[in-house]
Design a protein around this motif. Structure first.
Motif, PDB file in Angstrom:
ATOM      1  N   LYS A   1     -98.158  99.071 -37.857  1.00 59.84           N
ATOM      2  CA  LYS A   1     -99.448  99.111 -36.690  1.00 59.84           C
ATOM      3  C   LYS A   1    -100.524  99.196 -37.730  1.00 59.84           C
ATOM      4  N   GLN A   2    -100.929  99.321 -38.915  1.00 58.84           N
ATOM      5  CA  GLN A   2    -101.850  99.620 -39.333  1.00 58.84           C
ATOM      6  C   GLN A   2    -102.582  97.578 -39.863  1.00 58.84           C
TER       7      GLN A   2
ATOM      8  N   ARG B   1     -95.008 102.091 -39.758  1.00 53.34           N
ATOM      9  CA  ARG B   1     -96.719 102.364 -39.724  1.00 53.34           C
ATOM     10  C   ARG B   1     -97.666 101.499 -40.540  1.00 53.34           C
TER      11      ARG B   1
ATOM     12  N   LEU C   1    -107.513  97.379 -46.776  1.00 51.88           N
ATOM     13  CA  LEU C   1    -106.266  98.138 -45.757  1.00 51.88           C
ATOM     14  C   LEU C   1    -105.394  98.579 -46.986  1.00 51.88           C
ATOM     15  N   TYR C   2    -104.966  98.229 -47.463  1.00 53.99           N
ATOM     16  CA  TYR C   2    -104.585  98.828 -48.818  1.00 53.99           C
ATOM     17  C   TYR C   2    -104.052  99.348 -49.539  1.00 53.99           C
TER      18      TYR C   2
ATOM     19  N   GLU D   1    -103.812  96.904 -35.619  1.00 50.74           N
ATOM     20  CA  GLU D   1    -104.881  97.439 -35.586  1.00 50.74           C
ATOM     21  C   GLU D   1    -106.119  97.233 -36.221  1.00 50.74           C
TER      22      GLU D   1
END
Lengths: 556, 556
Positions: free
Chosen positions: B538-539, B535, A543-544, B542
Motif C-alpha cells: 500500500k505504501q 502494508r 520511503l524505506y 500511495e
C-alpha cells in the motif's frame, strides 16, 4: 592425457583427405598428442575476486588510506549520533555472547576491527568502532530498530568481497556483519528450492547442493568467501548468468529487516505468486540501503552430468563475435559460458605466472567456451560439430579442448587468473561495463590509445601504466576494462574519468554491469540513469529509510 | 502417420525378448500402427484463455451483470470527478483522430463501448462512457496527467484477456486502451533483445521473432489477442515458464507513464545493469495500478530446431510426480513443458468435443511433456531413454508420441481445450493456485469430496455442478482448479470460499499463481500475504499514485 589441440590448418588438411569427423575428441589426440605443449599446472589463487575471477591481495602490504581522506568531499553527516558506552552495552546484552560484539569504544581493538573496516582490495577504510554479529532475524530486527531510534548509521556486511566499497564503513557507521547467520534452512529436492540464511557462504550452499545433484544458479570467483545475502543485495552476475539467468528471475523469496525493525516476511518458495507488487525485487541490487536481507529462497537447477571447456585463439574481435553467434546457434541449450580475454590480458598472466600457454603462438583475442548438459555423448557431438564449423570456416585460429577436470580448471585459470595477475605491479583501475556487443571491445582500444598517446604506458618504472586489458562475460555483453598500474596516478585517473563514463553514456551502456554502485560509482550513476530514474530511486530510499541510517554516503 | 503408441505391457514384452531399444520412434510405429485409434482432428477454439489454454466464450449469450451489481459492497469513490463534455473535447483534440476516442457522453455509443466495458468471460461489466486510444508514449503521458489533475479514474487496457476482471472498469473509469501502440520498435539478432510497444500483440511479436530464428520467452493460449504490455503488467506465466523463466528475469527494460504524466524511461537493452533499485520490477505484476507500461525490452532465446510432444496416462498422482522427477532428470535442458490433466478434465473434453482420445481406456491422470532442443537426433534419443525408463518402471500406464506438427497440435488440444470445454454447461469457478508439489492434487480431491458430499455434483439439471477438475503447469507447481457448473449458485460458492483460500493459506501456497489479483482476488490477498507485506504494498501504491486514479477498486 594432454588437452586436445586443434587448428584450422590441421583441420582443413584432415578435411581435404575426406575424413570430416576427424575432430571427434576420441580420435584427434592420437595424432596430435606429440604437438601438445601446454602444461596443466595451476596456481592457487590467494583471494577470490568477484569478477568471476580470482585475484590476489595486492603484493605489497601497502598502507590503506582512510576513505575519508581519499574522498575529502564526503563529510560525516552530523545527523548521526555518536557511539556511546551505553550503546555498546545494549548490543552486548542483546547479542549475549562476547564474540558477537567487537568494540573499539571502551578499549583499543584496532586490529580486531581492521578486517571489518577495510575491503580486501585495501582500497577503502572506515573508522568504525563497533561490529555486531546478530545470530537471528529477530536480533537483526532489534539491532536496526535501536540504531534507527538512536540515529546510528549502519553498514550491512556479508563476505566483504565487493569491488566498489559498498560493504565497509566510511566514518563510524556500525558494521552489522552477517557471518553468524550461516545456516541452510531447507531444500526441496522435487522443486529444487533452497532456503538459506543470508550469511551462508555461496560455496557452502553449492557443495550442499552438489550432494543433492543440484547447482546454485550463480557462480563467481569469490564463492569461497562471499555470502548469499551479499550476492542478492548486489545482484551478483558472475560466470553463468548466460545459462541460468539473473537473480531477479531465480530468487523466489526474501526475508529482510527494514531500518525500523520491521521484518519483511516475503520468503516465498513458490515459482509463481502473482499477489501484489514484487517488493523483494527492490532488495535485489539494493546494496543494503533500504534494509538487511536475512534469508533467501532461490530456485536451483539440476546439476549437469557433463561439462566441456574449449579455449580458442582468434584474430579479431569480429571473429570473436562470429564465434559467439555460432556457439549460441550450435551449442544452444548446453552453452553455459562464453568468456572473452584479449591478447594483452593473457600476456600479463603469462608474464606473472610463467605458465605454459594453452595455445602455441600469440593471438589478439582468446575465448573460453563451456558447455553443460545431461548427456556427455550428445554434448561432445554438438561441440564437435561446432568445432568443425568454427575451425573449418577459420573463425578461430587455434584451439584446445580440455580432456579432464584438471584441464578444465587449468583453462579456466587463464580467465580467472587475470584479475590476480593484473594486481602484480601495484594497483588496478577496474571498470565493469555493459556495452552493446559490436562495440564492446572498442572501449579497450580507445582507452589504450588514449593512455598510450599521453605517454603513460610503458615497460619501465617511469610509466605508471603497465597495460590496458579487456576481458569479461561476452555472453552478457559485460566487459571488464582493467588498467594495470605501478602506482595510482592522478594523470592516469584524469585521462580515464570521465572519459570512460562518457564513452559508455553515448552508447547507452551501463557504468556498472554487475559490481554495483557502492562508493566507487555513486557519483557516476548519471551516466547510466536519467534524472527521472534517479529521482524515483531517491523516493524509494526515502520511503524505506527516512532517517537515512542504512549504508550512508553510497549508492545513489 | 499415426502417433506412436506405447505402453508398459508391450514395452516389457519387447524388453523380455531382449530388444531394449525397440522404443526408437522410427521402429515402433511399424508394429503398433494397427492399434493406433486416435484421431488427430482438432477443433478451432473461439477465444483464447490465458490459462495456457483456449477457452470458448460461454455458449449462451447470457446477460452480463454489471460488476457494481455483483459486488454491491464496492461503492464508487466520490473523490473521482465525473466526465464532462469539456473532458471529452480535450481528449478528442489531444488524440486528433476520431477513431482514437469512443465517447458515450454526448451520444449513445453503448454498443461501441461494450467490448471495452466487459471482459471476454462476460463476468465483469463497467459503466465507462469514454475509451481513449493514445498512439504514443507522449499521448499516454498527456492523458494521465490530465486525468490525474482532474481526478478522473483510469483503467489501462491491453488485449482484455485477463481472468480476474483487472482490465475493465467497475464504474465510469476512463478506459485507456493501448491497441494503437502496436509496433515492434527494434530487434538485435546478436543479443536477442526485442523492444516493442506495449500494445503489440504477443503472437505478432512471436511471428516476427520466428523469422529471425528466435522465440518470445512467454507463450499462452491468449497469444492471438493479449498484448505484451498486459502480459508484463500481469506478470503472465504461461506454458513455458519452466524452460525460459519468469518475466522478472527476462524483461530488461520498461518504459511506463506514471499517473502524474512522468515518463519512466527505463527501457534498457542490457542484460546486466547494476545501477540502482530495479524499479521496473514493480510494474511487472503491478496490474496497471501505479502507471501504464508503454514499451518493453525483453531478451528472447533462439528458437529450438526440434520439438517433441508425448502424452501419457498414469494411475495416480504419485506416479505423475515420479514422471516429473524423471523428466527433470533425464530430459533436463530440453524439457520445455510438463502439463498435468486429471481424468475428469479429459472426460469433460471428450464429452464436449467427442474427439477420439489419444489413449485407449481411461486413466486417473494424464500428462503432456514437451521437449525443445537444437538437435533432433539428440532430443529423440533423450526422449527415448526417458520413455524406456518411465514405461519400463511402469511409472506411466500408456502413452503416445506425436509424429508430426499436426499431432503435436492435436495432443496440445487435449490440454489447451480444457477451459473451453468446461464452459460448455454454463459457468466455471476458476482458481489459479500455487501449491507445494506433493499436495498439489489433494486440493482437487478435497474440493470434489466437499461438493459431492453436499449433494451439489451430478449428471442431471438438478445438480449445479457438472464436475470438479484439476489441470495446470505441473512444472511450476501451478494448479488450475476448475468447477464446471450449469449455473452460478450461491451454495456452491459458499462451499468453495473461503474453503479454497484457507486450504491454500495453510500450505503457504499462492491464491493467484499467474492470473493476478484484479477484482476477483482483491479481497483474498490476506490468504497469501502477511499484513506487513500488504502494508508495504500500500505504501508503494500511495507513493506512485497518491490520488488513487489508477485502476481503482482492484488489486490490494
Amino acid at each position: 592425457m594432454p588437452p586436445l589441440r586443434l587448428n584450422p590448418t590441421l583441420f582443413n588438411r584432415c578435411r581435404a583427405s575426406s575424413r570430416p569427423r576427424l575432430l571427434r575428441p576420441a580420435l584427434l589426440p592420437r595424432f596430435l598428442a606429440a604437438q601438445a605443449r601446454w602444461s596443466s599446472a595451476t596456481t592457487e589463487p590467494n583471494q577470490p575476486d568477484p569478477d568471476g575471477g580470482t585475484q590476489g591481495a595486492p603484493s605489497s602490504q601497502k598502507h590503506i588510506k582512510y576513505t575519508s581522506e581519499s574522498y575529502p568531499e564526503i563529510k560525516r553527516d552530523s545527523k548521526f549520533g555518536g557511539l556511546s558506552e551505553k550503546h555498546v552495552q545494549y548490543f552486548k546484552e542483546l547479542l549475549g555472547t562476547e564474540s558477537a560484539v567487537i568494540d573499539g569504544f571502551s578499549q583499543d581493538a584496532t586490529d580486531d576491527l581492521e578486517p571489518f573496516n577495510s575491503d580486501w582490495m585495501r582500497k577503502y577504510k572506515g573508522h568504525t568502532k563497533l561490529v555486531v554479529k546478530p545470530g537471528s532475524t529477530e536480533e537483526v530486527s532489534k539491532v536496526l530498530k535501536y540504531c534507527n531510534y538512536n540515529m546510528l548509521a549502519v553498514v550491512p556486511q556479508g563476505g566483504n568481497s565487493g569491488l566498489v566499497g559498498g560493504s565497509v564503513p566510511v566514518f563510524d557507521e556500525i558494521v552489522v556483519n552477517m557471518s553468524r547467520m550461516n545456516k541452510i534452512r531447507d531444500f526441496d529436492e522435487v522443486s529444487g528450492t533452497l532456503v538459506v540464511d543470508a550469511g551462508c557462504i555461496l560455496e557452502v550452499a553449492d557443495h550442499f547442493l552438489a550432494e543433492k545433484n543440484h547447482i546454485f544458479p550463480l557462480d563467481l570467483g569469490a564463492k569461497g568467501s562471499c555470502q548469499i545475502g551479499g550476492n542478492v543485495a548486489t545482484n551478483a552476475g558472475g560466470l553463468r548468468l548466460l545459462r541460468y539467468g539473473s537473480l531477479h528471475g531465480n530468487v523466489l523469496g526474501i526475508e529482510a529487516v527494514l531500518p525500523d525493525g520491521t521484518v519483511m516476511d516475503d520468503l516465498s518458495r513458490l515459482r509463481k505468486n502473482n499477489t501484489g507488487y514484487d517488493i523483494k525485487q527492490l532488495f535485489i541490487g539494493g546494496e543494503g540501503t533500504i534494509g538487511i536481507i536475512t534469508g533467501v529462497s532461490i530456485q536451483c537447477p539440476q546439476r549437469s552430468k557433463a561439462s566441456n571447456v574449449a579455449f580458442f585463439g582468434l584474430e579479431s574481435f569480429g571473429k570473436v563475435q562470429q564465434a559467439f553467434c555460432a556457439a549460441k546457434g550450435q551449442l544452444s541449450e548446453i552453452l553455459s559460458a562464453f568468456e572473452l580475454m584479449d591478447g594483452p590480458s593473457q600476456d600479463l598472466v603469462h608474464r606473472v605466472t610463467d605458465k605454459k600457454r594453452p595455445l602455441e603462438g600469440q593471438h589478439p583475442f582468446y575465448c573460453l567456451i563451456e558447455t553443460s548438459g545431461s548427456n556427455p555423448d550428445h554434448d561432445s557431438e554438438k561441440l564437435e560439430s561446432f568445432l568443425e564449423n568454427v575451425m573449418g570456416e577459420e573463425i578461430v585460429s587455434d584451439g584446445v579442448l580440455a580432456q579432464d577436470e584438471t584441464q578444465i580448471q587449468s583453462l579456466w585459470s587463464w580467465r580467472e587468473g587475470i584479475p590476480e595477475c593484473l594486481g602484480h605491479w601495484g594497483g588496478v583501475y577496474k571498470y565493469d561495463l555493459s556495452i552493446p556487443l559490436p562495440e564492446l571491445y572498442k572501449l579497450v582500444e580507445d582507452t589504450r590509445e588514449r593512455l598510450t598517446s599521453a605517454g603513460l604506458v610503458g615497460d619501465d618504472e617511469t610509466h605508471p601504466v603497465v597495460g590496458v586489458v579487456g576481458y569479461g562475460h561476452m555472453g552478457d555483453s559485460n566487459l571488464h576494462l582493467n588498467i594495470a598500474t605501478r602506482r595510482f596516478d592522478k594523470e592516469v585517473e584524469n585521462k580515464l574519468e570521465p572519459f570512460v563514463y562518457e564513452w559508455i553514456a553515448k552508447r547507452n551502456g551501463s557504468i556498472s554491469a554487475e559490481h554495483g554502485l557502492g562508493l566507487a560509482k555513486k557519483a557516476f550513476i548519471g551516466y547510466s540513469r536519467s534524472e527521472t530514474m534517479i529521482r524515483l530511486m531517491k523516493q524509494i530510499k526515502e520511503l524505506y529509510d527516512p532517517n537515512g541510517i542504512m549504508n550512508p554516503y553510497k549508492y545513489i
